[in-house]
Design a protein around this motif. Structure first.
Motif: not given
Length: 154
Positions: A54-72
């Protein structure tokens, strides 16, 4: 059937799969060879799906989490398979679930910054038709992990 030692081994491996075999053996009161055989048996029986880092997301440069709810509006096998291929090719998308209820899918996206979501969004909608997408930014992580309960395994 799993016994208490098997469950404890599985719990310990979930916490840190890099723990030395000798340490694991000590913690479950087994000899080194008996512990090794148990772990091999658990892997062969499919209780251990894989061992990962498990990589440290801060160190990997991806600290932001977003959740997308999708309807199709599409639910055919062909559309689902195309959607699966599209999301599989986007590394920022780390988890996707098909849902019951008002939305069809929830997509977990990790980003360097929130503005990068537009890049990911366009990668999806250029290749697959969606009815509606609603995105929410995670403000704080209250609980996160990959460990599952071991008490229910047989």
């Amino acid at each position: 059937m799993l016994d208490d030692r098997d469950r404890k081994l599985l719990m310990l491996l979930q916490e840190d799969a890099s723990v030395a075999m000798g340490d694991l053996a000590d913690r479950v009161n087994l000899s080194l060879s008996a512990c090794s055989r148990r772990i091999q048996r658990l892997e062969e029986a499919g209780y251990v799906a894989r061992r990962i880092v498990v990589l440290d997301r801060e160190k990997m440069g991806v600290p932001t989490t977003l959740f997308a709810l999708i309807k199709t509006a599409h639910h055919s096998d062909e559309w689902i398979e195309k959607f699966r291929r599209v999301i599989s090719d986007i590394p920022e998308i780390v988890e996707v679930h098909r849902l019951t209820g008002n939305y069809d899918y929830i997509v977990k996206v990790v980003l360097p910054r929130v503005e990068h979501y537009d890049v990911v969004y366009k990668q999806i909608v250029r290749k697959v038709e969606l009815f509606d997408v609603s995105a929410s930014i995670s403000m704080e992580v209250l609980k996160s992990g990959t460990a599952v309960p071991v008490d229910y395994a047989e």
